[in-house]
Design an enzyme around this catalytic site. Structure first.
Site, mmCIF file in Angstrom:
data_model
loop_
_atom_site.group_PDB
_atom_site.id
_atom_site.type_symbol
_atom_site.label_atom_id
_atom_site.label_comp_id
_atom_site.label_asym_id
_atom_site.label_seq_id
_atom_site.Cartn_x
_atom_site.Cartn_y
_atom_site.Cartn_z
ATOM 1 N N PRO A 285 33.090 79.794 46.599
ATOM 2 C CA PRO A 285 34.150 78.587 47.082
ATOM 3 C C PRO A 285 33.745 77.551 47.120
ATOM 4 C CG PRO A 285 33.453 80.699 48.076
ATOM 5 C CD PRO A 285 32.145 80.020 46.547
ATOM 6 N N CYS A 355 48.820 49.514 46.759
ATOM 7 C CA CYS A 355 49.436 48.683 45.942
ATOM 8 C C CYS A 355 49.619 49.489 45.167
ATOM 9 C CB CYS A 355 49.073 47.616 45.866
ATOM 10 S SG CYS A 355 48.607 46.184 48.030
HETATM 11 C C1 PLP Z 1 34.723 73.118 41.474
HETATM 12 C C2 PLP Z 1 34.311 74.080 40.805
HETATM 13 C C3 PLP Z 1 34.376 75.334 42.111
HETATM 14 C C4 PLP Z 1 34.723 75.336 43.531
HETATM 15 O O1 PLP Z 1 36.298 75.357 43.189
HETATM 16 P P1 PLP Z 1 37.349 75.445 44.654
HETATM 17 O O2 PLP Z 1 38.303 75.362 43.753
HETATM 18 O O3 PLP Z 1 36.955 73.540 45.321
HETATM 19 O O4 PLP Z 1 37.085 77.082 45.091
HETATM 20 C C5 PLP Z 1 32.945 76.047 41.925
HETATM 21 N N1 PLP Z 1 32.270 76.002 40.401
HETATM 22 C C6 PLP Z 1 32.522 75.431 39.967
HETATM 23 C C7 PLP Z 1 31.518 75.352 38.810
HETATM 24 C C8 PLP Z 1 33.669 74.339 39.843
HETATM 25 O O5 PLP Z 1 33.571 73.397 39.095
#
Ligand code: PLP
Length: 428
Positions: A285, A355
Site C-alpha cells: 500500500p 502559467c
Molecule cells: C504504485 C505502486 C504501488 C502503490 O500503489 P498505491 O495506489 O499508492 O497503493 C504498489 N506496488 C507497485 C508495484 C506500484 O507500482
C-alpha cells in the site's frame, strides 16, 4: 457523515493537534503537512489483519507515494517494509538508516547502476520485471559472487480501475512478465536455474485507487493458479497495492483492511484446495498509508469572477506541488482553515499560480466567504503530491512538516530561490 478532518473548540482546522493557521504562519505556505499518528494507525491496521490470523506477511509501504528520510524513519519505527523504485529512493532509505533487508525494489527498467546499488546495499528483494533485468542482475551478482532473493513480477491479466475491473487474457502493460505467451513460465525456469538467484515467489500490482475487492481476489487467485500450474511452491505471494482512499465525498472506500481480508481468504482457499503450503503474503500500500494523512496549506490571493460562468480563487501554490488534478483530473476537497464549517457563500474553482490554464487544485468547491491572506487547506493530499512536485515556473518546492501529539517538526526544508539556480552553469 463525519467530516474527514478535525477542528478545535474555536472551530478551526487542526492537524495532529496543531491549528492549521498556526502551521501556515510558522512555516509559511504553500506547505505540506502530515498527521503522523494517522499514518501510524493505518500501518498498524494493515499489520493487525495478518497478525490476528498468525500469517507470515510483509506490509511494504510503496514509497513512491511519498519518499523522504523522515517518512522512511516512521516506516522503520512501525516495522513496515519499504518498496522502492529507483536509486534515489534506495539512497533515501540508506540516509534514513532503514534496515535494507526489508526493502524491495520494483520498476520496469532498473539500470545496472541501480541493481549494483541494490545488491551492494544489502537490499532484501529485487522484484524482477523482464528478461533484460534477469540478465543484468545475473552479471551484477556473478561479479560479486552474491546470491539475491527475488520475486518475479507477473502481469496477471487482471486490470482494476477505480470503479470497475476488467479481466483480459493478455494485458497491454509495460510491467511484468506476460503469462499468456509463456514468458512468465520461461522467466521462472531461467531464474530458478540461476545459481545467483533465489526465487521467493511472484508479485503483481493491478492498479490504483481501487474500491472493489473483486480485482484483488481475481489477481490473487490467478497467482496461485499459476504457481500451481507451474509446480512451483512459492514462499511469497505479493499482491501489490492500490487500495482506494477518500478524496471527496463521492469516494466511499472500504476500510483498507477489508481488501487485505479478501486477499488472504482467496489465497488461503486456493492454496488449501491445491494442497499447497500457505505462503507469506506481501502487500504494497502507498496511497492508503499516506494519502488521507496529508494536507496542503495555501494562502488565498487573487479572485476572479467570470460573470455567468465561474469564480476562480487563486492560491500561492498549484500544479508544482500537486500535479494530480492537472495530470488526470483528480478531485480534491478544500476547506477554509480558520473556519471549515462556516456556511457556504460561494462556489469556486481553486486555481494555482502556474502559467497553465489546467493548473487547478480543486475543480469545484463550496466555501464560506474568503479574503486574500486566508489559509486554504486541501485535504487528503499526502500521496503523489510532494513526490511528484516540480520546479515549474522556477517555483521552489514547499517545505514538509510532520505533526504528532500537538508537536510540529520540519522534515523537508522549503527550497529557496538560490536552490532554483543551484545546478545552472553560465554559457560563455
Ligand atoms: C504504485 C505502486 C504501488 C502503490 O500503489 P498505491 O495506489 O499508492 O497503493 C504498489 N506496488 C507497485 C508495484 C506500484 O507500482
Amino acid at each position: 457523515m463525519s467530516k474527514p478532518y478535525e477542528v478545535n473548540q474555536n472551530g478551526e482546522l487542526t492537524i495532529g493537534g496543531v491549528t492549521a493557521t498556526e502551521l501556515a504562519s510558522q512555516y509559511q505556505t504553500p506547505l505540506y503537512v502530515y498527521d503522523v499518528n494517522h499514518m501510524r494507525q493505518q500501518m498498524r491496521a494493515f499489520k493487525a489483519v495478518f497478525m490476528k490470523r498468525k500469517l507470515d506477511y510483509a506490509v511494504s509501504y510503496a514509497s513512491k507515494a511519498f519518499a523522504t528520510v523522515a517518512m522512511y524513519e516512521v516506516a522503520a519505527q512501525e516495522d513496515v517494509h519499504l518498496d522502492v523504485v529507483s536509486g534515489g529512493e534506495i539512497q533515501t532509505a540508506l540516509a534514513a538508516n532503514y534496515p535494507m533487508n526489508h526493502v524491495s525494489f520494483n520498476g520496469n527498467n532498473k539500470s545496472v547502476a541501480e541493481l549494483e546499488m541494490a545488491v551492494d546495499s544489502g537490499l532484501g528483494t529485487i522484484i524482477l520485471d523482464n528478461f533484460y533485468e534477469l540478465d543484468i542482475l545475473h552479471d551484477v551478482l556473478s561479479e560479486r559472487d552474491k546470491k539475491q532473493d527475488v520475486l518475479l513480477r507477473i502481469t496477471p491479466g487482471v486490470e482494476a480501475h477505480t470503479h470497475d475491473y476488467i479481466s483480459t487474457g493478455q494485458t497491454d502493460s509495460k510491467f511484468g512478465f506476460d503469462v499468456a505467451s509463456g514468458q512468465a513460465y520461461t522467466a521462472l525456469q531461467k531464474a530458478i536455474a540461476d545459481p545467483y538467484i533465489n526465487v521467493l515467489g511472484v508479485s503483481a500490482h493491478i492498479g490504483s485507487q481501487i474500491f472493489d475487492v473483486t480485482g484483488f481476489q481475481m489477481a490473487a487467485a490467478k497467482l496461485v493458479d499459476l504457481v500451481h500450474e507451474w509446480g512451483f511452491d512459492p514462499q511469497v505471494i505479493n499482491t501489490g497495492g492500490g487500495f482506494g482512499i477518500r478524496y471527496t465525498e463521492d469516494d466511499k472506500p472500504l476500510p483498507a483492511t477489508e481488501f487485505v481480508e479478501a486477499i488472504i481468504d482467496t489465497i488461503t482457499e486456493k492454496t488449501t484446495s491445491y494442497g499447497m503450503s500457505m505462503p507469506a503474503i506481501w502487500i504494497e500500500p502507498g496511497r492508503a498509508i499516506v494519502g488521507p494523512a496529508g494536507y496542503n496549506l495555501y494562502t488565498i490571493g487573487a479572485k476572479k469572477d467570470v460573470p455567468g460562468i465561474r469564480t476562480y480563487l487563486s492560491v500561492d501554490g498549484g500544479m508544482g506541488d500537486n500535479i494530480r488534478p492537472a495530470l488526470y483530473e483528480a478531485k480534491y476537497e478544500a476547506v477554509l482553515a480558520n473556519n471549515p464549517q462556516a456556511p457556504t457563500e460561494q462556489v469556486v474553482r481553486v486555481a494555482g499560480k502556474y502559467c497553465e490554464s489546467g493548473d487547478v487544485l480543486v475543480w469545484q468547491q463550496e466555501l464560506p466567504k474568503t479574503k486574500p491572506g486566508d489559509v486554504l487547506a486541501v485535504l487528503a493530499t499526502g500521496a503523489y503530491g510532494y513526490s511528484m512536485a516540480s520546479n515549474y515556473n522556477r517555483n521552489p518546492r514547499p517545505a514538509v512538516v510532520f505533526v504528532e501529539d500537538s508537536h510540529s517538526q520540519l522534515v523537508v526544508e522549503r527550497e529557496t530561490y538560490t536552490d532554483m539556480i543551484r545546478l545552472d552553469k553560465h554559457y560563455q
